[in-house]
Enzyme design. Structure first.
Site, short mmCIF file in Angstrom:
data_model
loop_
_atom_site.label_atom_id
_atom_site.label_comp_id
_atom_site.label_asym_id
_atom_site.label_seq_id
_atom_site.Cartn_x
_atom_site.Cartn_y
_atom_site.Cartn_z
N HIS A 178 48.41 -35.78 24.38
CA HIS A 178 48.61 -35.98 25.82
C HIS A 178 49.01 -37.40 26.15
O HIS A 178 49.69 -37.66 27.14
CB HIS A 178 47.39 -35.50 26.60
CG HIS A 178 47.36 -34.00 26.68
ND1 HIS A 178 46.73 -33.24 25.74
CD2 HIS A 178 47.99 -33.15 27.53
CE1 HIS A 178 46.94 -31.96 26.02
NE2 HIS A 178 47.69 -31.87 27.11
N GLU A 216 49.47 -19.85 25.13
CA GLU A 216 49.42 -21.03 24.26
C GLU A 216 48.46 -20.84 23.09
O GLU A 216 48.24 -21.75 22.30
CB GLU A 216 49.09 -22.29 25.05
CG GLU A 216 47.91 -22.21 25.97
CD GLU A 216 47.74 -23.47 26.83
OE1 GLU A 216 48.43 -24.48 26.60
OE2 GLU A 216 46.90 -23.42 27.74
N CYS A 223 56.72 -24.27 29.45
CA CYS A 223 56.38 -25.55 30.09
C CYS A 223 55.88 -26.57 29.07
O CYS A 223 55.47 -27.66 29.43
CB CYS A 223 55.35 -25.34 31.20
SG CYS A 223 53.79 -24.70 30.61
C1 PEP Z 1 51.19 -26.77 26.32
O1 PEP Z 1 50.20 -26.61 25.62
O2 PEP Z 1 52.35 -26.58 25.90
C2 PEP Z 1 51.07 -27.24 27.70
C3 PEP Z 1 52.09 -27.28 28.51
O3 PEP Z 1 49.84 -27.66 28.11
P1 PEP Z 1 49.23 -29.09 27.70
O4 PEP Z 1 50.30 -29.86 27.00
O5 PEP Z 1 48.78 -29.74 28.95
O6 PEP Z 1 48.10 -28.71 26.81
MG MG Z 2 48.25 -26.59 26.58
#
Ligand code: PEP
Ligand code: MG
Length: 610
Positions: free
Chosen positions: A211, A458, A529
């Protein structure tokens, strides 16, 4: 222009993972890692005296503590203890250390805690280089003294809010550009850099879709993570080039290398300016397929950048960032409502997909006020109480968030997205909570609309049981970052296994392709996403798989749009099956694109239509 003196410092390079494109050149600002949580912010020049006062008060407190400790030592205490306390007291009175710490405050405008930890870093290196073992070991004493001072500062009063600004917010006009170098930067700290003065980041640890990397990318400034020794080798104020395209970090470069990178910087600025002309062009393929390009945002204030980049909505609002950088209380329902309404209104009628909080794993809350104990003992946080699991374990908090989102739905087009769904039991609990919240709002006479509810795909389990999920959810959004992590069993934040984190892996591509195909067959909207959506090397493949909705950082939209505009879905589809069946999909797809290349309009011809 940089005040650069080639040849004065030793030049060297370190390598890491390129996570945010472009070239940054600036002086290193080292953010030291400390056992104590250290706040980093800049203080205005006129608040420096108050900051030095805080430091002095903290020092006086620690001196009294240690003096009392020494006075009250029991008779049977080990004989070394008084001598040790004397060393600590001596360090506290060391004028050179005090003067140097003040220097960071007055000259670099660091807050007292940051100044102390910066000075500790400088001294610790000097201790490490000492020949004498006894003296080398005094580093531990210094660390203990600084830690005591940091704790005293934390107990004492903080600087006046008007005089402080989050790290990155100060106006450095006329000064050298800065790049940030740290062992690690928590996503919460990265958030502070939204109004950043930093032109680039380097961290020792981190994976390509950690992140921290994601927030760096959303800031659209060059970043390299997983550079291992960077924060140990680079010194405060070193000149650093961050090559975010290749993962190289060049320290104290020669004049010729510097010139080469300045040239690349200018080229990349020109390219950006060229792409930005696509902002208002609808994303339609050559054969007329309309593709929706949405934005991922972390804070309501990001909505402006999304609109500016030409996003046709928000495909992912990562609400957990509202829950970070807080002392004790999580945001109240009203506070959340204001934030969601702010994003919804800023998007001027375009849809906003609000994901319920996804904390845990590499996005911990600093003070897990509700589930503190459960989190502290989590052995494997990526597989632990994260995302919807966390929300369902805190039903009061979950309902509060749902109420806030639903209330915001009265002000525009809102969709709710649930992260990390894996079990039908969770699905039932989500919809039960929603029904209860709607009833509460109805009874309270609060306005809301009937929003669509979607699931993030996911976890491989969710992809494999998609038909069952589609019975309940109105839409799905594929989170490729986690889908790759959980399919390949690779911690996305761990640079030690980053080379195995492979979005081109056949298993990953099959899960993505099947999810898109099944959702399309069922007539349910599907988007991607995760970071794959903003990676231009996947755009044509995803379009060929049938994807018509992509959500990414606003800064990536123009480059993806360029790919979409030049794509011909029918021609691309002809190569899709072979690619998915291949042992090396990346190689197979590259060959396909080469074959198609000659049939596509040249970029120059196409630009005439912009
Ligand atoms: C993902 O896991 O691809 C996602 C968009 O969520 P995050 O990156 O916030 O875990
Ligand atoms: Mg995610």
């Amino acid at each position: 222009m940089l005040a650069f003196c080639p040849g004065v410092q030793m030049s060297f390079q370190v390598f890491g993972l390129p996570v945010s494109r472009g070239v940054a050149i600036g002086r290193a600002v080292l953010v030291a890692s400390s056992r104590v949580d250290v706040a980093h912010y800049f203080v205005d020049a006129n608040a420096a005296a108050a900051e030095i006062d805080r430091l002095r008060t903290a020092r006086d407190q620690v001196v009294s503590e240690l003096t009392a400790l020494k006075r009250d030592l029991p008779g049977d205490a080990p004989s070394e203890l008084p001598a040790l306390l004397d060393v600590h007291l001596m360090l506290l009175h060391d004028e050179t250390m005090i003067a140097a710490t003040k220097h960071w405050i007055t000259e670099r405008h660091y807050n007292a805690e940051w100044a102390l930890s910066a000075q500790l870093e400088v001294l610790a290196r000097q201790f490490d280089e000492m020949e004498d073992e006894y003296l080398r070991e005094r580093k531990a004493d210094l660390e203990q003294v600084v830690e005591r001072l940091l704790r005293a500062l934390a107990r004492g009063t903080s600087a006046a809010p008007a005089a402080t600004q989050p790290l990155g917010a100060r106006d450095f006009a006329g000064e050298d550009p800065l790049v940030l170098v740290a062992n690690d930067i928590a996503p919460a700290d990265m958030l502070q850099f939204k109004r950043s003065v930093f032109t680039g980041f380097v961290t020792d640890v981190g994976g390509p879709t950690s992140h921290t990397a994601i927030v760096a990318r959303s800031l659209d400034i060059p970043a390299v993570v997983g550079a291992r020794e960077a924060s140990r080798l680079i010194r405060q104020d070193d000149w650093v080039i961050i090559d975010g395209d290749n993962g190289a970090v060049i320290v104290n470069p020669s004049a010729i290398v510097l010139e080469e990178y300045r040239f690349r910087q200018r080229q990349s600025d020109l390219e950006r300016a060229r792409l930005s002309r696509l902002r208002h062009t609808p994303a339609v393929t050559l054969d007329g397929e309309r593709v929706e390009l949405l934005a991922n945002i972390e804070l309501p204030g990001d909505a402006a950048a999304a609109l500016d980049a030409g996003a046709v909505g928000v495909g992912l609002f990562r609400t957990e960032f509202l829950f970070m950088n807080r002392d004790v209380h999580l945001p109240s329902e009203d506070e959340q409502f204001e934030a969601y309404r702010g994003a919804v209104e800023a998007m001027q009628g375009l849809p906003v997909t609000i994901r319920t909080v996804d904390v845990g794993a590499d996005k911990p809350l600093e003070r897990m006020s509700l589930s503190e104990l459960r989190h502290e003992h989590t052995l494997n946080p990526a597989l632990g109480l994260r995302a919807i699991r966390w929300s369902l374990s805190e039903p009061g908090m979950f309902r509060q968030q749902l109420r806030a989102i639903l209330r915001a739905s009265a002000f525009g087009k809102v969709r709710i997205l649930i992260p990390m769904v894996a079990h039908l039991g969770e699905v039932r609990m989500v919809f039960d909570a929603l029904a209860r919240v709607k009833q509460q709002l109805g009874e309270a006479g609060r306005a809301y609309t009937d929003v669509d509810v979607g699931a993030m795909i996911e976890v491989p389990a969710a992809a494999l049981m998609l038909p069952a999920l589609l019975k309940h959810f109105d839409f799905v959004s594929i989170g490729t970052n986690d889908l790759i992590q959980y399919t390949l069993a690779i911690d996305r934040a761990d640079d030690a296994v980053a080379h195995l984190y492979d979005p081109w892996h056949p298993a990953v591509l099959r899960l993505v392709a099947d999810t898109i195909a099944q959702a399309n067959r069922a007539g349910r909207p599907v988007s991607v996403c995760g970071e794959m959506a903003g990676d231009a090397s996947f755009t044509e493949l995803l379009v060929a798989m049938g994807l018509r909705s992509f959500s990414m950082h606003p800064a990536q939209i123009a480059a993806i749009k360029q790919k979409v505009l030049r794509a011909d879905t029918r021609r691309l589809q002809a190569h899709m099956r072979d690619t998915l069946d291949s042992d090396d999909p990346q190689e197979r797809w590259t060959l396909a694109l080469q074959t198609l290349g000659s049939q596509r309009p040249s970029l120059a011809a196409f630009e005439a239509d912009f």
